[in-house]
Design a protein around this motif. Structure first.
Motif, PDB file in Angstrom:
ATOM      1  N   ARG A 163       0.826  -1.202   0.000  1.00 59.36           N
ATOM      2  CA  ARG A 163       0.000   0.000   0.000  1.00 59.36           C
ATOM      3  C   ARG A 163       0.866   1.261   0.000  1.00 59.36           C
ATOM      4  O   ARG A 163       0.639   2.186  -0.771  1.00 59.36           O
ATOM      5  CB  ARG A 163      -0.904  -0.018   1.245  1.00 59.36           C
ATOM      6  N   ALA A 167       1.408   4.209  -2.781  1.00 56.11           N
ATOM      7  CA  ALA A 167       1.292   5.634  -2.458  1.00 56.11           C
ATOM      8  C   ALA A 167       2.535   6.388  -2.919  1.00 56.11           C
ATOM      9  O   ALA A 167       2.448   7.518  -3.403  1.00 56.11           O
ATOM     10  CB  ALA A 167       1.078   5.817  -0.956  1.00 56.11           C
ATOM     11  N   ALA A 178      -2.121  12.592  -5.138  1.00 62.59           N
ATOM     12  CA  ALA A 178      -1.787  11.754  -3.990  1.00 62.59           C
ATOM     13  C   ALA A 178      -2.299  12.403  -2.701  1.00 62.59           C
ATOM     14  O   ALA A 178      -2.938  11.748  -1.873  1.00 62.59           O
ATOM     15  CB  ALA A 178      -0.277  11.534  -3.928  1.00 62.59           C
ATOM     16  N   LEU A 179      -2.040  13.691  -2.562  1.00 64.61           N
ATOM     17  CA  LEU A 179      -2.537  14.421  -1.387  1.00 64.61           C
ATOM     18  C   LEU A 179      -4.051  14.317  -1.276  1.00 64.61           C
ATOM     19  O   LEU A 179      -4.589  14.023  -0.211  1.00 64.61           O
ATOM     20  CB  LEU A 179      -2.203  15.908  -1.529  1.00 64.61           C
ATOM     21  N   ALA A 180      -4.715  14.548  -2.399  1.00 65.75           N
ATOM     22  CA  ALA A 180      -6.174  14.567  -2.382  1.00 65.75           C
ATOM     23  C   ALA A 180      -6.747  13.196  -2.044  1.00 65.75           C
ATOM     24  O   ALA A 180      -7.883  13.088  -1.605  1.00 65.75           O
ATOM     25  CB  ALA A 180      -6.715  15.049  -3.731  1.00 65.75           C
ATOM     26  N   GLN A 181      -5.956  12.142  -2.245  1.00 62.94           N
ATOM     27  CA  GLN A 181      -6.437  10.806  -1.874  1.00 62.94           C
ATOM     28  C   GLN A 181      -6.044  10.468  -0.443  1.00 62.94           C
ATOM     29  O   GLN A 181      -6.270   9.361   0.019  1.00 62.94           O
ATOM     30  CB  GLN A 181      -5.861   9.732  -2.805  1.00 62.94           C
ATOM     31  N   GLY A 182      -5.389  11.393   0.220  1.00 61.98           N
ATOM     32  CA  GLY A 182      -5.068  11.163   1.615  1.00 61.98           C
ATOM     33  C   GLY A 182      -3.655  10.652   1.870  1.00 61.98           C
ATOM     34  O   GLY A 182      -3.331  10.243   2.972  1.00 61.98           O
ATOM     35  N   VAL A 183      -2.802  10.695   0.840  1.00 60.96           N
ATOM     36  CA  VAL A 183      -1.422  10.263   1.044  1.00 60.96           C
ATOM     37  C   VAL A 183      -0.641  11.402   1.709  1.00 60.96           C
ATOM     38  O   VAL A 183      -0.744  12.550   1.285  1.00 60.96           O
ATOM     39  CB  VAL A 183      -0.756   9.921  -0.305  1.00 60.96           C
ATOM     40  N   ASN A 184       0.102  11.086   2.743  1.00 69.27           N
ATOM     41  CA  ASN A 184       0.954  12.083   3.367  1.00 69.27           C
ATOM     42  C   ASN A 184       2.233  12.198   2.524  1.00 69.27           C
ATOM     43  O   ASN A 184       3.184  11.428   2.678  1.00 69.27           O
ATOM     44  CB  ASN A 184       1.282  11.662   4.794  1.00 69.27           C
TER      45      ASN A 184
ATOM     46  N   ALA B  76      -4.594  17.915   3.804  1.00 71.91           N
ATOM     47  CA  ALA B  76      -5.404  17.115   2.886  1.00 71.91           C
ATOM     48  C   ALA B  76      -5.655  15.680   3.394  1.00 71.91           C
ATOM     49  O   ALA B  76      -6.798  15.228   3.398  1.00 71.91           O
ATOM     50  CB  ALA B  76      -4.773  17.116   1.495  1.00 71.91           C
ATOM     51  N   PRO B  77      -4.607  14.968   3.826  1.00 70.33           N
ATOM     52  CA  PRO B  77      -4.868  13.599   4.290  1.00 70.33           C
ATOM     53  C   PRO B  77      -5.872  13.536   5.446  1.00 70.33           C
ATOM     54  O   PRO B  77      -6.721  12.648   5.489  1.00 70.33           O
ATOM     55  CB  PRO B  77      -3.486  13.123   4.742  1.00 70.33           C
ATOM     56  N   VAL B  80      -9.450  13.994   4.190  1.00 70.79           N
ATOM     57  CA  VAL B  80      -9.967  12.754   3.619  1.00 70.79           C
ATOM     58  C   VAL B  80     -10.405  11.817   4.740  1.00 70.79           C
ATOM     59  O   VAL B  80     -11.495  11.247   4.717  1.00 70.79           O
ATOM     60  CB  VAL B  80      -8.907  12.051   2.737  1.00 70.79           C
ATOM     61  N   HIS B 108      -6.200   4.705   0.245  1.00 72.95           N
ATOM     62  CA  HIS B 108      -5.004   4.844   1.088  1.00 72.95           C
ATOM     63  C   HIS B 108      -5.329   5.050   2.566  1.00 72.95           C
ATOM     64  O   HIS B 108      -4.675   4.505   3.433  1.00 72.95           O
ATOM     65  CB  HIS B 108      -4.136   5.987   0.589  1.00 72.95           C
ATOM     66  N   THR B 109      -6.352   5.857   2.850  1.00 76.15           N
ATOM     67  CA  THR B 109      -6.672   6.146   4.253  1.00 76.15           C
ATOM     68  C   THR B 109      -7.685   5.161   4.844  1.00 76.15           C
ATOM     69  O   THR B 109      -7.966   5.209   6.030  1.00 76.15           O
ATOM     70  CB  THR B 109      -7.274   7.552   4.410  1.00 76.15           C
TER      71      THR B 109
END
Ligand SMILES: Nc1ncnc2c1ncn2[C@@H]1O[C@H](COP(=O)(O)OP(=O)(O)OP(=O)(O)O)[C@@H](O)[C@H]1O
Ligand SMILES: [Mg+2]
Lengths: 298, 261
Positions: A163, A167, A178-184, B76-77, B80, B108-109
């Motif tokens: 995972r 990312a 990536a940010l918008a999907q919640g990836v740091n 952002a994270p 989400v 991802h989250t």
């Protein structure tokens, strides 16, 4: 014939350590768009810590190698956090200059730590030769090839299957997505440096176990990663592997045979070969054998 | 309820783009946010989802709340994770990854145990994606890419879904299809904030609509009222039919410029 194969294997051995370094470059470049000139210094420090852990701490060799890789992963991630993170959003060229600064700092640090001594990393392979299908080859060359390829394969599987690896790839392709999907995304930058630092440490160890040992000047060997990433393409891990092996073999063939077949090029021509290949590639196929020709994004 | 109150946003410390915007998305509803190019619609979404800082933007005043809890200071994270998902303007799928990998990035989250169920759910909602799950996402058609972008956002099980111009650049028939899918997603329990220039499409499914002009809300009415409003018909519904092509040209030009800078 037998001599030729021995030469080839030596080339593959050296080449796989170049490949390790190059893969480190590529991972950082893909994640952050930064060309990391600090990589050679990370390699030297990696060799230093391996030696420290073996001789001063008394760890068994494999444990020491892993400990040195972890140490360099931490140092490398910290470097990213302190020196590179503030550069996010600045032009990649400026960030690359910062990595050069980091190289100088770490290199001086390595000089302080190592001094003018030659450090030996330990000698788990010695000068042993073993029989491989009836051909006597140096154990160290085989060790270089096998260990490098395993390390690169582990990184590859991690990127492909996990995972977090996914990312990281998403971050490499489009940071905002990536940010918008919640990836740091910041953490992915740090992780790419950590992986790269660990690989550099491993290559430092492999180079250090060779006859010469490690002096800070071995950092310049690491510069050969540059022709390797140019040949392989800055953004291709596979490319780095093939290119590393190609350059290693080209070098080793030149060293073995240039005096016989091309005496006019003089001795030590093998040192120039990687760079000659680099210039040739830049002229014919600037994005490398496996690289993406100028990624377009609209 | 997702609410924006008196929001002021500046880019580069000086460019005031949102001049005190308020709007709300009640739980379970579809709310439309309409406006011409450059009105600031995307900026509203960035402010809600913590994506302003990478565009050198900043909230100067006001707040964003999710069920009365402030969320505009979250990155952002964390946004989400709080339950607000978004589909960015221009689809932005990861063209080099496979369809399934794109969806997994969206998860991802999410808790690991939910991934398989959500994959199945998305593939049921978008059967075309199921057929292409192993293909490279860049080869999908525009409509399929839009579905992938929406499906990717759904993987995190958002309670509120923000959609930025999902009809952009799609043929009328595909726009219909996307519209129906938005209704379906809403019926399954996701509240939707739908940003559109295609007012026709948006007002046909929204319960409430806001119209923005240069950083301000200039109209705020039930969708049914907006549909019958003379001005709205003239400026948004009418314009669409005649000027659509030239509109889009302007937009692409603008966007290029912004990317390069
Ligand atoms: N990163 C930025 N820096 C400076 N100005 C920006 C930036 N992003 C947007 N703007 C400006 O802010 C204003 C609003 O932009 P925004 O993208 O929010 O509008 P929009 O309503 O989404 O337009 P469109 O329909 O074209 O997508 C525009 O004038 C735009 O030029
Ligand atoms: Mg927009």
């Amino acid at each position: 014939m037998e001599a030729l194969i021995a030469v080839l294997i030596r080339g593959l051995g050296v080449g796989s350590t170049y490949a390790l370094l190059a893969v480190g470059f590529v991972i950082i470049y893909r994640a952050t768009d930064v060309v990391n000139f600090a990589q050679p210094a990370l390699m030297i420090l990696g060799a230093y810590y391996t030696s420290l852990y073996v001789f001063n701490v008394g760890m068994p060799f494999p444990v020491a190698v892993i400990a040195a890789m972890i140490t360099m992963a931490v140092i490398s991630a910290l470097t990213e956090r302190i020196a590179l993170r503030p550069m996010v959003g600045e032009p990649p060229f400026a960030a690359a200059m910062v990595t050069f600064g980091v190289f100088v700092v770490l290199f001086i640090l390595a000089f302080r730590l190592i001094g003018t001594n030659v450090i030996v990393v330990g000698d788990p392979w010695g000068l042993e030769r073993i029989d491989l299908f009836g051909i006597r080859v140096n154990q160290i060359d085989l060790a270089k090839i096998v260990i490098s390829m395993i390390a690169i394969a582990v990184v590859g599987v991690f990127l492909k299957r996990s995972r977090v690896g996914l990312a990281m790839r998403a971050t490499a392709l489009d940071q905002e997505v990536a940010l918008a999907q919640g990836v740091n995304v910041g953490r992915m930058f740090g992780l790419s440096w950590a992986i790269s630092g660990a690989l550099a440490a491993l290559s430092g160890m492999l180079i250090g176990t060779a006859a010469g040992g490690v002096t800070p000047l071995v950092a310049f060997v690491a510069l050969k990663a540059l022709p390797v990433i140019i040949l392989g393409g800055l953004d291709s891990i596979q490319g780095s592997v093939y290119a590393g092996l190609i350059i290693g073999v080209a070098e080793s063939l030149t060293r073995a045979y240039s005096s016989t077949y091309f005496p006019w090029v003089g001795s030590n021509f093998d040192i120039v070969v990687p760079y000659a290949i680099m210039i040739l590639v830049l002229m014919i196929r600037p994005y490398g054998l496996f690289g993406t020709p100028e990624v377009q994004r609209v | 309820m997702l609410a924006v109150e008196n929001l002021e946003v500046v880019y580069e410390d000086v460019i005031l783009v949102l001049k005190g915007i308020s709007l709300s998305v009640p739980e379970g509803s579809i709310v439309a946010l309409l406006g011409a190019n450059g009105a600031g619609k995307t900026t509203v979404l960035r402010a809600i989802t913590g994506l302003l800082d990478i565009h050198r933007g900043e909230i100067r005043k006001g707040k964003v709340t999710l069920d009365d809890k402030e969320i505009h200071h979250l990155d952002a994270p964390k946004t989400v994770a709080a339950g607000v998902g978004q589909v960015m303007e221009g689809r932005r799928i990861l063209t080099e990854l496979s369809v399934e990998e794109n969806l997994r990035v969206g998860a991802h989250t999410a808790a690991r145990g939910t991934v398989q169920d959500n994959l199945d759910r998305v593939f049921t909602t978008f059967p075309v994606l199921a057929d292409r799950r192993r293909s490279v996402a860049g080869y999908l058609s525009g409509g399929e890419q839009q579905m992938l972008a929406i499906g990717r956002a759904l993987m995190a099980e958002p309670r509120y879904l923000l959609l930025d111009e999902p009809s952009l650049g799609l043929a009328p028939l595909i726009v219909q299809q996307i519209r129906d899918l938005i209704v379906e997603i809403n019926e399954q329990g996701t509240s939707v904030l739908l940003v559109e220039q295609n007012a026709n499409m948006a007002l046909s499914i929204a319960s409430h609509g806001y119209i923005m002009e240069t950083g301000k809300i200039v109209m705020d009415k039930p969708a049914a009222v907006l549909r019958d409003d003379e001005d709205v018909r003239e400026f948004y519904l009418g314009l669409r039919e005649e000027g659509a092509a030239s509109f889009r040209d302007v937009k692409h030009y603008k966007r290029r410029k912004r990317w390069l800078s």
